[in-house]
Write a protein that holds these residues in place. Structure first.
Motif, mmCIF file in Angstrom:
data_model
loop_
_atom_site.group_PDB
_atom_site.id
_atom_site.type_symbol
_atom_site.label_atom_id
_atom_site.label_comp_id
_atom_site.label_asym_id
_atom_site.label_seq_id
_atom_site.Cartn_x
_atom_site.Cartn_y
_atom_site.Cartn_z
ATOM 1 N N MET A 99 0.556 -1.019 -0.064
ATOM 2 C CA MET A 99 -0.196 0.481 0.195
ATOM 3 C C MET A 99 0.823 1.450 0.216
ATOM 4 S SD MET A 99 -3.205 -0.990 2.141
ATOM 5 C CE MET A 99 -2.311 -2.101 3.682
ATOM 6 N N GLN A 100 2.141 1.301 0.983
ATOM 7 C CA GLN A 100 2.776 2.760 0.861
ATOM 8 C C GLN A 100 3.689 2.507 -0.970
ATOM 9 O OE1 GLN A 100 5.560 2.934 3.850
ATOM 10 N NE2 GLN A 100 6.644 3.959 3.167
ATOM 11 N N LEU A 101 4.252 1.452 -1.118
ATOM 12 C CA LEU A 101 5.160 1.580 -2.622
ATOM 13 C C LEU A 101 3.748 2.210 -3.264
ATOM 14 C CD1 LEU A 101 6.250 -2.024 -2.602
ATOM 15 C CD2 LEU A 101 7.106 0.490 -2.301
ATOM 16 N N LEU A 150 14.947 -8.362 11.963
ATOM 17 C CA LEU A 150 15.735 -7.326 10.598
ATOM 18 C C LEU A 150 15.471 -7.147 9.725
ATOM 19 C CD1 LEU A 150 18.638 -7.173 9.620
ATOM 20 C CD2 LEU A 150 18.411 -9.393 9.003
ATOM 21 N N HIS A 151 14.711 -8.409 9.231
ATOM 22 C CA HIS A 151 13.246 -7.851 8.458
ATOM 23 C C HIS A 151 12.237 -7.276 7.876
ATOM 24 C CE1 HIS A 151 14.022 -13.004 6.830
ATOM 25 N NE2 HIS A 151 15.772 -11.773 5.914
ATOM 26 N N HIS A 152 11.574 -7.359 8.985
ATOM 27 C CA HIS A 152 10.944 -6.102 8.874
ATOM 28 C C HIS A 152 11.907 -4.622 9.056
ATOM 29 C CE1 HIS A 152 7.119 -4.090 11.366
ATOM 30 N NE2 HIS A 152 8.322 -3.526 11.571
ATOM 31 N N ASN A 153 12.803 -3.621 9.827
ATOM 32 C CA ASN A 153 13.591 -2.957 9.258
ATOM 33 C C ASN A 153 13.941 -3.156 7.701
ATOM 34 O OD1 ASN A 153 13.002 -1.970 11.857
ATOM 35 N ND2 ASN A 153 14.412 -2.759 12.782
ATOM 36 N N MET A 154 14.420 -4.255 7.001
ATOM 37 C CA MET A 154 14.802 -4.056 6.058
ATOM 38 C C MET A 154 14.272 -3.299 5.291
ATOM 39 S SD MET A 154 17.063 -7.434 5.903
ATOM 40 C CE MET A 154 17.222 -7.225 3.870
ATOM 41 N N ALA A 155 12.136 -3.961 5.101
ATOM 42 C CA ALA A 155 11.475 -3.939 4.001
ATOM 43 C C ALA A 155 11.552 -2.161 3.927
ATOM 44 C CB ALA A 155 10.149 -4.557 4.727
ATOM 45 N N ARG A 156 11.775 -1.282 5.858
ATOM 46 C CA ARG A 156 11.165 -0.600 6.048
ATOM 47 C C ARG A 156 12.391 0.844 5.208
ATOM 48 N NH1 ARG A 156 9.255 1.701 10.694
ATOM 49 N NH2 ARG A 156 10.090 -0.009 12.091
ATOM 50 N N VAL A 157 13.284 -0.337 5.287
ATOM 51 C CA VAL A 157 14.437 0.949 4.332
ATOM 52 C C VAL A 157 13.811 1.151 2.600
ATOM 53 C CG1 VAL A 157 16.042 1.572 3.460
ATOM 54 C CG2 VAL A 157 16.223 0.826 5.862
ATOM 55 N N LYS A 159 11.007 0.314 1.414
ATOM 56 C CA LYS A 159 9.624 0.641 0.850
ATOM 57 C C LYS A 159 9.876 2.246 1.059
ATOM 58 C CE LYS A 159 7.602 0.441 5.524
ATOM 59 N NZ LYS A 159 7.489 1.000 5.904
ATOM 60 N N THR A 160 10.663 2.621 1.775
ATOM 61 C CA THR A 160 11.148 3.971 1.111
ATOM 62 C C THR A 160 11.832 4.602 0.587
ATOM 63 O OG1 THR A 160 10.712 4.327 3.737
ATOM 64 C CG2 THR A 160 11.764 5.973 2.800
ATOM 65 N N GLY A 166 11.423 -1.099 -9.401
ATOM 66 C CA GLY A 166 11.951 -2.211 -7.789
ATOM 67 C C GLY A 166 10.699 -2.446 -7.607
ATOM 68 N N SER A 167 10.012 -1.777 -7.109
ATOM 69 C CA SER A 167 8.721 -1.862 -6.230
ATOM 70 C C SER A 167 7.457 -2.522 -6.728
ATOM 71 C CB SER A 167 7.323 -0.114 -6.130
ATOM 72 O OG SER A 167 8.404 0.809 -5.592
#
Length: 309
Positions: A99-101, A150-157, A159-160, A166-167
């Motif tokens: 949704m953010q993408l 780790l994966h949660h924060n990798m995704a945070r980067v 999707k930003t 890539g999206s």
């Protein structure tokens, strides 16, 4: 598909693409005809059938391993229930990212265009899907299985900062493998009616999302600069590795009374599991190969993820 930048050839390639607005208008029409409200469409109050699975046994990670053959049927069915919850949890995580993408994708576009209107429609679909998956987890009586920190924060980067191609490559990764599994699930009479209903709704509505993402990724891979095309190969390979590791949370094995290390080792060694994951990904990997994503380092990362033979 050969991706090139020569002017004349580029014009020819663009001529083969479907018009962005035409695709969006058709998807908007389909959304009007084939959208569902899970809250009213499904019988959430019906008790689960005691003799039915929450996920087809052949799609359970330990299926046909030595450990699976030692497990009593009740424990196998319990593992299927927890793995269904793990997949639903992964689906919610992924759809919030998606949704953010989508919002980032349309931020600078004309808000009255059909392309933007369909993106907003898809966001509405994904909102309902996330709520539907959360309700299924609660109804199943299982925990929510979050991805690692780790994966949660990798995704945070990701999707930003993700590029547009890539999206959409990541979007297809999260949609198409689960879609393949759900297409096997909703007609399977061995499976709980509620799970079949959830997967049926998701398959019908997700088909539109896949079409939207495929058309846009194909368009982007024709028009993007070379550096961006190379980057999408690498980022999609990274996403494939994270997705493969996150597909089933290893905590499910502990929660059904199994030794986690033994279960994880047998899943990794399972030829059946490898075939399931590669078969589920094949339609996607064939498409990504066709549009020029699976090149160089990105292709090697896809192979290391286990999703590409």
């Amino acid at each position: 598909m050969t991706v090139v930048t020569d002017g004349a050839v580029l014009r020819d390639a663009l001529g083969l693409l479907k018009d962005r607005e035409e695709v969006a208008e058709r998807l908007l029409e389909a959304s009007v005809k084939h959208s569902f409200d899970p809250d009213t469409e499904l019988d959430w109050d019906a008790p689960p059938a005691p003799d039915k699975w929450f996920w087809p046994p052949e799609l359970v990670s330990l299926y046909d391993t030595p450990l699976w053959r030692r497990m009593p049927e009740e424990q196998r069915m319990d593992l299927a229930r927890h793995e269904a919850a793990s997949l639903a949890s992964l689906g919610i995580w992924f759809e919030i990212i998606l949704m953010q993408l989508l919002v980032r994708h349309i931020y600078d576009m004309p808000v009255t265009s059909a392309h933007v209107q369909y993106a907003l429609t898809e966001i509405g679909d994904e909102t309902r899907h996330s709520k539907m998956f959360a309700r299924l987890i609660r109804t199943s009586g299982t925990p929510t299985y979050a991805v690692t920190r780790l994966h949660h924060n990798m995704a945070r980067v990701m999707k930003t900062i993700s590029t547009t191609p890539g999206s959409f490559a990541s979007t297809l990764l999260g949609e198409e493998i689960l879609d393949w599994m759900q297409r096997l699930t909703f007609p399977d009479e061995r499976v709980q009616p509620l799970v079949r209903g959830v997967t049926r709704i998701h398959v019908v509505e997700e088909a539109r999302h896949v079409r939207y993402a495929r058309e846009e990724l194909r368009r982007q891979m024709v028009t993007a600069p070379a550096w961006q095309r190379r980057l999408v190969g690498v980022t999609s390979g990274q996403s494939a590795q994270v997705f493969a590791l996150s597909f089933v949370n290893p905590k499910v094995y502990t929660d059904v009374g199994l030794d986690r290390a033994e279960a994880v080792a047998q899943v990794r060694a399972s030829g059946h599991r490898r075939e399931v994951m590669q078969t589920g990904a094949k339609r996607l990997t064939d498409f990504l190969d066709d549009v020029g994503v699976l090149r160089g380092a990105g292709r090697r990362m896809w192979r290391s993820s286990g999703l590409l033979a």
